[in-house]
Design an enzyme around this catalytic site. Structure first.
Site, PDB file in Angstrom:
ATOM      1  N   LYS A  48       0.766  -1.466  -0.120  1.00 37.73           N
ATOM      2  CA  LYS A  48       0.312   0.487   0.210  1.00 37.73           C
ATOM      3  C   LYS A  48       0.743   1.459  -0.256  1.00 37.73           C
ATOM      4  O   LYS A  48       0.425   2.552  -0.556  1.00 37.73           O
ATOM      5  CB  LYS A  48      -1.086   0.176   1.331  1.00 37.73           C
ATOM      6  N   GLN A  92      -5.352  -2.474   9.389  1.00 38.27           N
ATOM      7  CA  GLN A  92      -5.279  -3.189   8.779  1.00 38.27           C
ATOM      8  C   GLN A  92      -5.989  -4.482   9.958  1.00 38.27           C
ATOM      9  O   GLN A  92      -6.020  -4.716  11.458  1.00 38.27           O
ATOM     10  CB  GLN A  92      -3.923  -3.276   8.853  1.00 38.27           C
ATOM     11  N   ASP A 115     -11.966   1.324   3.055  1.00 40.95           N
ATOM     12  CA  ASP A 115     -12.134  -0.475   2.917  1.00 40.95           C
ATOM     13  C   ASP A 115     -13.632  -1.181   2.958  1.00 40.95           C
ATOM     14  O   ASP A 115     -14.007  -1.658   2.506  1.00 40.95           O
ATOM     15  CB  ASP A 115     -11.746  -1.016   4.558  1.00 40.95           C
TER      16      ASP A 115
END
Ligand code: GUN
Length: 277
Positions: A48, A92, A115
């Site tokens: 990322k 995460q 997300d």
């Protein structure tokens, strides 16, 4: 058999995002929170980081020890919710067991939920009025778009019913007017369902589970699985070597869905940025 080159499609998407970012006064900002030192998560975060650099985003990586309290983590998220430099927040997963993952997700502002896991964003997707889409399913949709498949009325089988992939994947396909069957680890006669499918999306985390005799000749097979074997090899949930001989199109592992998930995260961050200005 044709291979769907997710890496290439993701690069094209990232190039178009970079062009857009170059015209902006302020860089879109992404905050990534990593709790603990999970090896796989560290690799995902490095990918990322590289992608954010490439398109010119502002990136904040917040690394916390795995004994962080629930209160401290929620406080950090609230701080980012109010930080004007930050357009997208990603925590995460997986999180250590003492943390309540649902509470963590619900604390992220739905406007910054890149997300797409917050109940407000999942609800909007369910109603076919999406704002921020879960990244992996949206990445799969962009892959299907790239091969110009008309999804209307197609038989799609999604194997796996997780909140991150299977469920939103089924919803995306339904929104595209496909006929969708969602299977899980308890599904009886899975092969009978799969053999009828024009499109198969697999996200179960079982190495090479899907064999060629379960696949209809010419079907499109998208493998979301990422499994590390004892010998260090990375393989998907689909037995690529046998299934490639039957499928019309197949997305490989690595180089298929993985890069698309990251490219979609960048796209979501840009969408969140645009909605805030
Ligand atoms: N861990 C594995 N996949 C994902 C994802 O899509 N988002 C987050 N936040 N964590 C993950």
């Amino acid at each position: 058999m044709n291979v769907i080159n997710g890496k290439k499609i993701a690069q094209n998407l990232q190039a178009s995002i970079k062009l857009k970012v170059d015209t902006l006064d302020r860089k879109p900002g992404l905050a990534v929170i990593l709790v603990g030192d999970d090896d796989a998560s560290e690799v995902y975060i490095r990918n990322k980081e590289d992608a954010c650099k490439e398109v010119g985003f502002y990136l904040e990586i917040i690394n916390r020890f795995d004994n962080i309290s629930q209160e401290e983590l929620l406080f950090e998220i609230e701080r980012l919710n109010h930080d004007d430099k930050i357009d997208g927040i990603l925590v995460q997963l997986p999180l250590p067991k003492h943390l309540d993952v649902n509470l963590v997700i619900e604390t992220i502002s739905p406007k910054k939920d890149v997300d797409g896991f917050h109940s407000e964003n999942i609800g909007k997707l369910m109603q076919n009025k999406p704002f921020l889409h879960p990244c992996t399913p949206k990445g799969v949709m962009l892959m299907l778009e790239s091969i110009e498949i008309d999804l209307v009325g197609k038989n799609c089988v999604v194997v796996g019913a997780s909140n991150i992939v299977g469920r939103p994947m089924a919803c995306e396909l339904l929104n595209a007017k496909a006929t969708v069957t969602i299977c899980n680890s308890k599904t009886k006669n899975l092969s009978c369902k799969l053999i009828q499918a024009d499109i198969v999306v697999v996200a179960v985390g079982i190495p090479k589970m899907i064999q060629s005799d379960w696949i209809k000749p010419g079907a499109i097979v998208i493998d979301v699985g990422i499994n590390r074997l004892d010998n260090g090899c990375l393989v998907g949930d689909v037995d690529f070597e046998s299934v490639r001989k039957v499928a019309g199109w197949i997305a490989p592992v690595p180089g298929g869905v993985g890069p698309m998930t990251i490219a979609t995260l960048l796209k979501n961050t840009l969408t969140a940025y645009e909605a805030r200005i």
